[in-house]
Scaffold this active site. Structure first.
Site, PDB file in Angstrom:
ATOM      1  N   ASP A  13       0.860  -1.177   0.000  1.00 30.45           N
ATOM      2  CA  ASP A  13       0.000   0.000   0.000  1.00 30.45           C
ATOM      3  C   ASP A  13       0.895   1.226   0.000  1.00 30.45           C
ATOM      4  O   ASP A  13       2.117   1.106  -0.063  1.00 30.45           O
ATOM      5  CB  ASP A  13      -0.924  -0.012   1.233  1.00 30.45           C
ATOM      6  CG  ASP A  13      -0.173   0.192   2.539  1.00 30.45           C
ATOM      7  OD1 ASP A  13       1.083   0.261   2.522  1.00 30.45           O
ATOM      8  OD2 ASP A  13      -0.820   0.280   3.593  1.00 30.45           O
TER       9      ASP A  13
ATOM     10  N   ASP B 206      -3.306   4.373   2.816  1.00 33.17           N
ATOM     11  CA  ASP B 206      -3.662   4.692   4.208  1.00 33.17           C
ATOM     12  C   ASP B 206      -3.315   6.143   4.489  1.00 33.17           C
ATOM     13  O   ASP B 206      -2.207   6.586   4.158  1.00 33.17           O
ATOM     14  CB  ASP B 206      -2.862   3.812   5.195  1.00 33.17           C
ATOM     15  CG  ASP B 206      -3.322   2.360   5.197  1.00 33.17           C
ATOM     16  OD1 ASP B 206      -4.461   2.092   4.763  1.00 33.17           O
ATOM     17  OD2 ASP B 206      -2.526   1.503   5.632  1.00 33.17           O
TER      18      ASP B 206
ATOM     19  N   ASP C   9       1.385   4.775   2.370  1.00 30.59           N
ATOM     20  CA  ASP C   9       0.985   5.378   3.643  1.00 30.59           C
ATOM     21  C   ASP C   9       1.377   6.851   3.685  1.00 30.59           C
ATOM     22  O   ASP C   9       2.517   7.199   3.360  1.00 30.59           O
ATOM     23  CB  ASP C   9       1.682   4.658   4.811  1.00 30.59           C
ATOM     24  CG  ASP C   9       1.489   3.157   4.779  1.00 30.59           C
ATOM     25  OD1 ASP C   9       0.419   2.686   5.180  1.00 30.59           O
ATOM     26  OD2 ASP C   9       2.409   2.438   4.316  1.00 30.59           O
TER      27      ASP C   9
END
Ligand code: ATP
Ligand code: MN
Ligand code: MN
Length: 371
Positions: free
Chosen positions: A205, A295, A207
């Site tokens: 992902d 995120d 962040d």
């Protein structure tokens, strides 16, 4: 060129926060094996042995040389009898029979498959396995199973989000978030964190930390960013958690507990045209976009340094920072604060360096935290 003359091993600390660990791993053959053993214990809810193998892997990752005989490992911390046996097997046969056995175990394979879905943890995976489910189509066809929203989008975007995110893609997402944040609050602060801040080339992902210089404005900022991404039509999934931060609370003892700042777990649509060099795979190129996990966390600006340190990882580095603080300094550290139990007071910090200094630790650069 890998050095074959070991440096004095007596200097290797048992704490990852006292070691410098870059992304270059000279002992991958051993650490891959330990990670399988750690995961297998985690899936069997055996936290102790799981952490022991994670620690062993982390120590070997920090070495600037390759382990070539069992003797050199005797002076290393965190290597128990079991870890030594695995190293010995690999030195002798090139692989570990115990690890091979786990890898070919049906239960292990299926639990790994299920937990690879966004929103599916070990508990849910175990529940599905015990119901006799063995594949995604089994799960999706099972009448009694109600997937939550996160799991539904996990299955929907499975192909895209299980494929690694490249640096160029992380960069492109940084531009998108930056534009959104800047349109709302021109003086907002946006920082790339997580694995990409540690210099990794790929991640699962991307962040980011977003905040504003004006204390208290940060929570509105995050919801505004989400609204803007929605208006742009690129928000494929959003789980928003409002802040439950209480500044009078002492730092948490439990590492796995999430922090209390406002945050969101997103899936965003990234266009091919936004990525320098384009998207990675032929299929995505044809479609012209891919889904990516992002995120965002939004701490009050006076907690920025703690959040940055806490979200930069690696997880093992974070675990050991807290363990070191507690065991060696009688201090409590988490993503919100640092508390000195002897002086009974909170220690403020505006930079990560301040936190390392409070802990009496040499500063470790983000790219040296790949423990
Ligand atoms: P990857 O490249 O696989 O994403 P990563 O190191 O960025 O690796 P993440 O799972 O994205 O891994 O986590 C980044 C950091 O943020 C870790 O240090 C982790 O401890 C922390 N973290 C992740 N999720 C949360 C959360 N919900 N609350 C608090 N901290 C978290
Ligand atoms: Mn990450
Ligand atoms: Mn993350």
């Amino acid at each position: 060129q890998v050095s074959t003359t070991p440096t004095p091993v007596s200097t290797v600390s048992q704490y990852a926060c006292q070691r410098r660990t870059t992304t270059k791993n000279n002992n991958k053959i051993f650490t891959d094996a330990f990670e399988v053993l750690a995961e297998s214990h985690e899936l069997n809810d055996m936290e102790g042995p799981c952490l022991a193998f994670r620690r062993a892997a982390s120590v070997l990752k920090s070495l600037p040389w390759t382990v070539q005989n069992l003797r050199v490992t005797e002076d290393l911390p965190c290597l128990g009898e079991h870890s030594m046996c695995v190293i010995e097997e690999i030195l002798q046969h090139g692989h570990s029979f115990e690890v091979e056995k786990i890898l070919s175990d049906e239960r292990y394979q299926i639990l790994k498959l299920f937990t690879s879905v966004f929103g599916v943890g070990p508990k849910t995976a175990e529940k599905w396995y015990r119901r006799g489910l063995r594949s995604f189509s089994d799960v999706l066809a099972e009448p009694g199973i109600r997937l939550n929203r996160m799991q539904q989008s996990g299955f929907l975007h499975y192909g895209d989000i299980s494929r690694a995110v490249s640096k160029a893609e992380a960069q492109a997402l940084g531009n998108i978030i930056d534009e959104a944040v800047r349109a709302i609050t021109p003086d907002a602060i946006l920082t790339l964190t997580g694995g990409f801040r540690r210099g990794k080339d790929f991640g699962h992902d991307v962040d980011f930390i977003v905040t504003t210089p004006q204390l208290g404005k940060e929570e509105r900022l995050l919801t505004s960013v989400i609204d803007r991404l929605k208006q742009q039509g690129i928000l494929l999934y959003c789980e928003y958690q409002a802040s439950t931060f209480d500044e009078s609370k002492l730092p948490s003892h439990r590492f796995e507990a999430m922090d209390h700042f406002a945050k969101c777990f997103l899936i965003l649509r990234l266009e091919d045209s936004q990525v320098e060099g384009g998207l990675q795979t032929a299929e995505e190129d044809r479609r012209g976009w891919r889904a990516v996990r992002v995120d965002l966390v939004s701490p009050p600006v006076d907690r920025y340094a703690f959040t940055l340190l806490g979200w930069s990882g690696s997880r093992q580095f974070e675990r050991d920072l807290r363990r070191f603080a507690r065991m060696e300094r009688r201090m409590l550290l988490d993503n919100h604060a640092l508390y000195d139990k002897t002086k009974k007071e909170f220690l403020a910090a505006t930079t990560e360096k301040d936190i390392f200094a409070h802990l009496g630790l040499e500063y470790i650069e983000p790219w040296q935290r790949n423990a």
